[in-house]
Design a protein around this motif. Structure first.
Motif, PDB file in Angstrom:
ATOM      1  N   ARG A 134       0.832  -1.202   0.000  1.00 54.98           N
ATOM      2  CA  ARG A 134       0.000   0.000   0.000  1.00 54.98           C
ATOM      3  C   ARG A 134       0.868   1.254   0.000  1.00 54.98           C
ATOM      4  NH1 ARG A 134      -3.040  -1.446   3.768  1.00 54.98           N
ATOM      5  NH2 ARG A 134      -1.947  -0.480   5.506  1.00 54.98           N
ATOM      6  N   ASN A 135       1.936   1.214   0.771  1.00 57.30           N
ATOM      7  CA  ASN A 135       2.815   2.380   0.838  1.00 57.30           C
ATOM      8  C   ASN A 135       3.543   2.615  -0.487  1.00 57.30           C
ATOM      9  OD1 ASN A 135       2.102   2.773   3.517  1.00 57.30           O
ATOM     10  ND2 ASN A 135       3.864   1.642   4.317  1.00 57.30           N
ATOM     11  N   THR A 136       4.017   1.535  -1.103  1.00 55.47           N
ATOM     12  CA  THR A 136       4.807   1.713  -2.323  1.00 55.47           C
ATOM     13  C   THR A 136       3.951   2.166  -3.497  1.00 55.47           C
ATOM     14  OG1 THR A 136       6.558   0.697  -3.665  1.00 55.47           O
ATOM     15  CG2 THR A 136       4.640  -0.664  -3.242  1.00 55.47           C
ATOM     16  N   PHE A 137       2.678   1.710  -3.549  1.00 59.60           N
ATOM     17  CA  PHE A 137       1.817   2.112  -4.659  1.00 59.60           C
ATOM     18  C   PHE A 137       1.176   3.481  -4.454  1.00 59.60           C
ATOM     19  CE2 PHE A 137       1.464  -2.585  -5.643  1.00 59.60           C
ATOM     20  CZ  PHE A 137       2.254  -2.484  -6.786  1.00 59.60           C
ATOM     21  N   THR A 138       1.418   4.094  -3.290  1.00 58.95           N
ATOM     22  CA  THR A 138       0.963   5.466  -3.065  1.00 58.95           C
ATOM     23  C   THR A 138       2.142   6.432  -2.985  1.00 58.95           C
ATOM     24  OG1 THR A 138       0.906   5.041  -0.669  1.00 58.95           O
ATOM     25  CG2 THR A 138      -1.160   4.778  -1.893  1.00 58.95           C
ATOM     26  N   ASN A 139       3.336   5.924  -3.292  1.00 59.80           N
ATOM     27  CA  ASN A 139       4.537   6.749  -3.298  1.00 59.80           C
ATOM     28  C   ASN A 139       4.911   7.061  -4.742  1.00 59.80           C
ATOM     29  OD1 ASN A 139       7.554   7.176  -3.497  1.00 59.80           O
ATOM     30  ND2 ASN A 139       7.341   7.153  -1.277  1.00 59.80           N
ATOM     31  N   ALA A 140       4.921   8.358  -5.094  1.00 60.79           N
ATOM     32  CA  ALA A 140       5.149   8.757  -6.482  1.00 60.79           C
ATOM     33  C   ALA A 140       6.506   8.281  -6.999  1.00 60.79           C
ATOM     34  CB  ALA A 140       5.037  10.276  -6.615  1.00 60.79           C
ATOM     35  N   GLN A 141       7.532   8.331  -6.149  1.00 58.55           N
ATOM     36  CA  GLN A 141       8.864   7.913  -6.575  1.00 58.55           C
ATOM     37  C   GLN A 141       8.890   6.416  -6.877  1.00 58.55           C
ATOM     38  OE1 GLN A 141      11.973   9.026  -3.856  1.00 58.55           O
ATOM     39  NE2 GLN A 141      13.588   8.075  -5.062  1.00 58.55           N
TER      40      GLN A 141
END
Length: 283
Positions: free
Chosen positions: A20-27
């Protein structure tokens, strides 16, 4: 409840949270999209070329090969990168300090990396379907082949990625792994058939899982007539199963030993020393 079961469940929850965190992180999202753009541009410019001896698009042949390359890269490199970085910042030390923490940590990383690899594969596949023709996408057998090759490929590469990450202490040394990886990709028939290579070079390419992941993906999506340009003139499913299975067994046997050894060596003083060295290099 069994402590191992508790650790596995905690690891899965950790992996879902990190997803969830990685798919909401633009980078992070850009890191998944950019390689796809590179592959799409490559396929676009290769679509007018043909596989030697056929009138089939070289771009269409490259697509399934690139999907296999992406799975191998995710399993071997992405997991290793995360282990090295989180070993330096103390995340692994904190995991070690909790009961069955290393098991939960590893399950979480396997959940994260395998899901990201499969999603990245879909991100590459969907737009590519509009660029190339001739892929075998309506066959149930093709999708079943895609499934078992992808799953076995991840099982074959993820433990090896864990081993690589356990052996490297400094993130700056990851370049020592990237260079051989680029060489293997060049040798493994991802962008061009390896039939033109010298026999010994063909043998080297076929030792490693990248070649077999590419071959398995090609067997899933390409017409059977294209098997004629492969080594041996066939898709060699049994050999693919055997080689990827052998790497999977080797990795599954080796990874727990190396990870336990690495975890035993971790301490607060070692983490502090690595941070101090990193700060000195920045200065």
């Amino acid at each position: 409840m069994n402590p191992t079961t508790v650790a596995v469940r905690a690891g899965v929850r950790r992996g879902v949270t990190e997803l969830r965190n990685t798919f909401t992180n633009a980078q992070d999202v850009w890191g998944y999209v950019f390689p796809t753009m590179v592959i799409l541009v490559t396929i676009f410019f290769m679509r007018g070329s043909t596989v030697p001896g056929t009138d089939f698009s070289l771009g269409a042949r490259t697509l399934p090969s690139a999907l296999g390359m992406g799975l191998a890269f995710g399993g071997l490199i992405t997991l290793a990168q995360q282990l090295v970085v989180e070993r330096e910042d103390g995340t692994l030390l904190r995991a070690k300090a909790t009961p069955n923490g290393m098991l939960g940590y590893l399950v979480g990383k396997l959940t994260l990396i395998s899901t990201v690899a499969l999603v990245s594969m879909l991100i590459q596949l969907v737009p590519s379907l509009f660029l190339v023709e001739g892929l075998r996408l309506t066959s149930v057998a093709a999708w079943l082949t895609l499934f078992w090759v992808a799953v076995l490929g991840l099982v074959a590469t993820l433990p090896l990625g864990a081993v690589i990450g356990s052996l490297i202490e400094n993130p700056r040394n990851l370049g020592l792994v990237m260079l051989p990886m680029m060489g293997l990709i060049a040798l493994s028939g991802i962008f061009y058939p390896i039939n033109g290579y010298p026999g010994w070079l063909q043998a080297v390419a076929q030792v490693f899982p990248i070649y077999w992941l590419g071959l398995g993906m090609r067997s899933a999506f390409l017409p059977d007539a294209l098997a004629a340009v492969e080594v041996g003139g066939s898709w060699r499913h049994l050999e693919t199963l055997g080689v990827l299975g052998a790497w999977a067994v080797l990795g599954l046997l080796l990874a727990p030993v190396v990870l336990r050894r690495m975890a035993r060596r971790e301490s607060g003083s070692r983490v502090a020393a690595r941070r101090e060295r990193a700060m000195q290099q920045i200065i």
